[in-house]
Design a protein around this motif. Structure first.
Motif, PDB file in Angstrom:
ATOM      1  N   ALA A   1       0.835  -1.203   0.000  1.00  0.00           N
ATOM      2  CA  ALA A   1       0.000   0.000   0.000  1.00  0.00           C
ATOM      3  C   ALA A   1       0.871   1.256   0.000  1.00  0.00           C
ATOM      4  O   ALA A   1       0.567   2.237  -0.702  1.00  0.00           O
ATOM      5  N   ALA A   2       1.975   1.220   0.753  1.00  0.00           N
ATOM      6  CA  ALA A   2       2.885   2.373   0.797  1.00  0.00           C
ATOM      7  C   ALA A   2       3.579   2.567  -0.555  1.00  0.00           C
ATOM      8  O   ALA A   2       3.789   3.701  -1.000  1.00  0.00           O
ATOM      9  N   GLU A   3       3.913   1.464  -1.231  1.00  0.00           N
ATOM     10  CA  GLU A   3       4.551   1.558  -2.553  1.00  0.00           C
ATOM     11  C   GLU A   3       3.579   2.163  -3.574  1.00  0.00           C
ATOM     12  O   GLU A   3       3.961   2.989  -4.405  1.00  0.00           O
ATOM     13  N   LEU A   4       2.323   1.751  -3.497  1.00  0.00           N
ATOM     14  CA  LEU A   4       1.294   2.338  -4.371  1.00  0.00           C
ATOM     15  C   LEU A   4       1.137   3.823  -4.098  1.00  0.00           C
ATOM     16  O   LEU A   4       1.064   4.637  -5.023  1.00  0.00           O
ATOM     17  N   ALA A   5       1.092   4.185  -2.821  1.00  0.00           N
ATOM     18  CA  ALA A   5       0.895   5.593  -2.444  1.00  0.00           C
ATOM     19  C   ALA A   5       2.053   6.457  -2.938  1.00  0.00           C
ATOM     20  O   ALA A   5       1.859   7.590  -3.390  1.00  0.00           O
ATOM     21  N   LYS A   6       3.266   5.903  -2.895  1.00  0.00           N
ATOM     22  CA  LYS A   6       4.450   6.643  -3.350  1.00  0.00           C
ATOM     23  C   LYS A   6       4.369   6.921  -4.848  1.00  0.00           C
ATOM     24  O   LYS A   6       4.859   7.939  -5.347  1.00  0.00           O
ATOM     25  N   ALA A   7       3.733   5.995  -5.590  1.00  0.00           N
ATOM     26  CA  ALA A   7       3.635   6.141  -7.046  1.00  0.00           C
ATOM     27  C   ALA A   7       2.435   6.981  -7.481  1.00  0.00           C
ATOM     28  O   ALA A   7       2.312   7.336  -8.657  1.00  0.00           O
ATOM     29  N   ALA A   8       1.537   7.286  -6.548  1.00  0.00           N
ATOM     30  CA  ALA A   8       0.335   8.061  -6.897  1.00  0.00           C
ATOM     31  C   ALA A   8       0.702   9.525  -7.117  1.00  0.00           C
ATOM     32  O   ALA A   8       1.487  10.098  -6.370  1.00  0.00           O
ATOM     33  N   ALA A   9       0.133  10.113  -8.159  1.00  0.00           N
ATOM     34  CA  ALA A   9       0.347  11.539  -8.430  1.00  0.00           C
ATOM     35  C   ALA A   9      -0.675  12.352  -7.644  1.00  0.00           C
ATOM     36  O   ALA A   9      -1.777  11.874  -7.365  1.00  0.00           O
ATOM     37  N   PRO A  10      -0.326  13.610  -7.302  1.00  0.00           N
ATOM     38  CA  PRO A  10      -1.262  14.443  -6.534  1.00  0.00           C
ATOM     39  C   PRO A  10      -2.633  14.556  -7.202  1.00  0.00           C
ATOM     40  O   PRO A  10      -3.666  14.561  -6.522  1.00  0.00           O
ATOM     41  N   GLU A  11      -2.628  14.606  -8.549  1.00  0.00           N
ATOM     42  CA  GLU A  11      -3.912  14.773  -9.247  1.00  0.00           C
ATOM     43  C   GLU A  11      -4.787  13.514  -9.192  1.00  0.00           C
ATOM     44  O   GLU A  11      -5.955  13.540  -9.572  1.00  0.00           O
ATOM     45  N   ASN A  12      -4.216  12.400  -8.718  1.00  0.00           N
ATOM     46  CA  ASN A  12      -5.022  11.184  -8.589  1.00  0.00           C
ATOM     47  C   ASN A  12      -6.034  11.297  -7.446  1.00  0.00           C
ATOM     48  O   ASN A  12      -7.042  10.586  -7.432  1.00  0.00           O
ATOM     49  N   HIS A  13      -5.723  12.179  -6.479  1.00  0.00           N
ATOM     50  CA  HIS A  13      -6.608  12.383  -5.306  1.00  0.00           C
ATOM     51  C   HIS A  13      -6.900  11.084  -4.575  1.00  0.00           C
ATOM     52  O   HIS A  13      -7.970  10.900  -3.997  1.00  0.00           O
ATOM     53  N   THR A  14      -5.956  10.163  -4.618  1.00  0.00           N
ATOM     54  CA  THR A  14      -6.116   8.907  -3.888  1.00  0.00           C
ATOM     55  C   THR A  14      -4.733   8.339  -3.639  1.00  0.00           C
ATOM     56  O   THR A  14      -3.737   8.909  -4.092  1.00  0.00           O
ATOM     57  N   THR A  15      -4.668   7.233  -2.901  1.00  0.00           N
ATOM     58  CA  THR A  15      -3.369   6.692  -2.503  1.00  0.00           C
ATOM     59  C   THR A  15      -2.896   5.553  -3.410  1.00  0.00           C
ATOM     60  O   THR A  15      -2.068   4.746  -3.018  1.00  0.00           O
ATOM     61  N   VAL A  16      -3.438   5.500  -4.625  1.00  0.00           N
ATOM     62  CA  VAL A  16      -2.922   4.558  -5.619  1.00  0.00           C
ATOM     63  C   VAL A  16      -2.740   5.303  -6.937  1.00  0.00           C
ATOM     64  O   VAL A  16      -3.413   6.310  -7.181  1.00  0.00           O
ATOM     65  N   PRO A  17      -1.837   4.828  -7.805  1.00  0.00           N
ATOM     66  CA  PRO A  17      -1.681   5.462  -9.121  1.00  0.00           C
ATOM     67  C   PRO A  17      -2.960   5.282  -9.941  1.00  0.00           C
ATOM     68  O   PRO A  17      -3.801   4.426  -9.626  1.00  0.00           O
ATOM     69  N   SER A  18      -3.078   6.070 -10.985  1.00  0.00           N
ATOM     70  CA  SER A  18      -4.232   5.922 -11.881  1.00  0.00           C
ATOM     71  C   SER A  18      -3.883   4.872 -12.935  1.00  0.00           C
ATOM     72  O   SER A  18      -3.281   5.167 -13.952  1.00  0.00           O
ATOM     73  N   PHE A  19      -4.225   3.627 -12.653  1.00  0.00           N
ATOM     74  CA  PHE A  19      -3.891   2.537 -13.566  1.00  0.00           C
ATOM     75  C   PHE A  19      -4.620   2.716 -14.892  1.00  0.00           C
ATOM     76  O   PHE A  19      -5.806   3.029 -14.915  1.00  0.00           O
TER      77      PHE A  19
END
Length: 261
Positions: free
Chosen positions: A128-146
């Motif tokens: 979950a922390a690895e996903l959050a690190k890869a998420a961009a601010p514009e995603n507005h969530t703690t995962v990347p926009s797959f």
């Protein structure tokens, strides 16, 4: 959120795998040309691995810039690194070892002999922390926009390691969970949750074979996600069910075009 799923029914599982691979190559190339990189969540099982093998065999695979592709996983069996039952091990054999990926962008879920040992909750929190690190601010969530999140559908309607009536399918806040007592061996797993799955632009559900027909019909007939987890798997822009004729055999023909390949 895309509430109306699209269905594509192919004559057999081989055609389905080849068509899904071609569709995925196109999606990755489009994402890379518009944003520079692409992000895909892989699934295990016979249909997920069939798609990867078809992609490996496709002459069009060279259209992808493999060094600008992020790969994630929807779930993983919590077993030692290199175990033949692990999804990442099977994915490497089917495709990953044959293409020039950037190892830093291949985000395998932790193994049971990794830094977190046998603590599956710690392993889930780390992913979950690895996903959050890869998420961009514009995603507005703690995962990347797959761009695409792939899911196999089990005969019991499970997706990832979210099983009917199991605690994991009820999770509403965490993006990654440790799964205990899975009804399908091995009992301990790591899985994305439905909230994480629903952040993807597109969710593609793969099902082939007569043993999947009842699950497909149930998930597409308005069943609730607690009873049929596949019913809760939706993409923000598109939800696509990729089926073979056997898996679609219990659906009303009005649900999909007769001209499907």
């Amino acid at each position: 959120m895309s509430d109306t799923p699209q269905l594509v029914v192919h004559r057999d599982k081989e055609l389905m795998a080849e068509a899904a691979a071609a569709r995925l190559i196109t999606k990755i190339v489009d994402a890379q040309s518009s944003r520079g990189s692409a992000s895909v969540v892989l699934t295990g099982g016979r249909n997920g691995n069939g798609l990867l093998a078809a992609l490996a065999a496709s002459p069009a695979r060279d259209a992808v810039d493999w060094s600008r592709l992020d790969l994630w996983w929807g779930d993983e069996r919590f077993l030692p690194e290199g175990d033949p039952e692990r999804n990442v091990t099977q994915a490497r054999e089917a495709l990953l070892d044959a293409v020039p990926l950037d190892p830093e962008r291949v985000h395998a879920m932790p193994a049971s002999d990794g830094p977190y040992g046998t603590d599956v909750e710690a392993a889930a929190a780390a992913y979950a922390a690895e996903l959050a690190k890869a998420a961009a601010p514009e995603n507005h969530t703690t995962v990347p926009s797959f761009d695409v999140l792939l899911l196999g559908v089990g005969p019991d309607t499970h997706v990832a390691s979210l099983f009917p009536e199991h605690p994991g399918v009820r999770e509403t806040e965490r993006m990654v969970i440790g799964v205990h007592g899975s009804p399908k061996p091995p009992p301990t797993r790591v899985s994305l949750t439905l909230p994480a799955i629903r952040t993807a632009r597109e969710v593609w559900l793969l099902a082939a074979g007569e043993d999947k027909a009842n699950a497909v019909a149930m998930a597409l007939s308005g069943a609730g996600e607690i009873q049929a987890p596949a019913a809760g798997a939706r993409g923000r822009a598109r939800t696509l069910w990729l089926l073979d004729a056997a898996a679609a055999s219990e659906l009303p023909r009005t649900m999909y075009p007769p001209a499907s390949a």
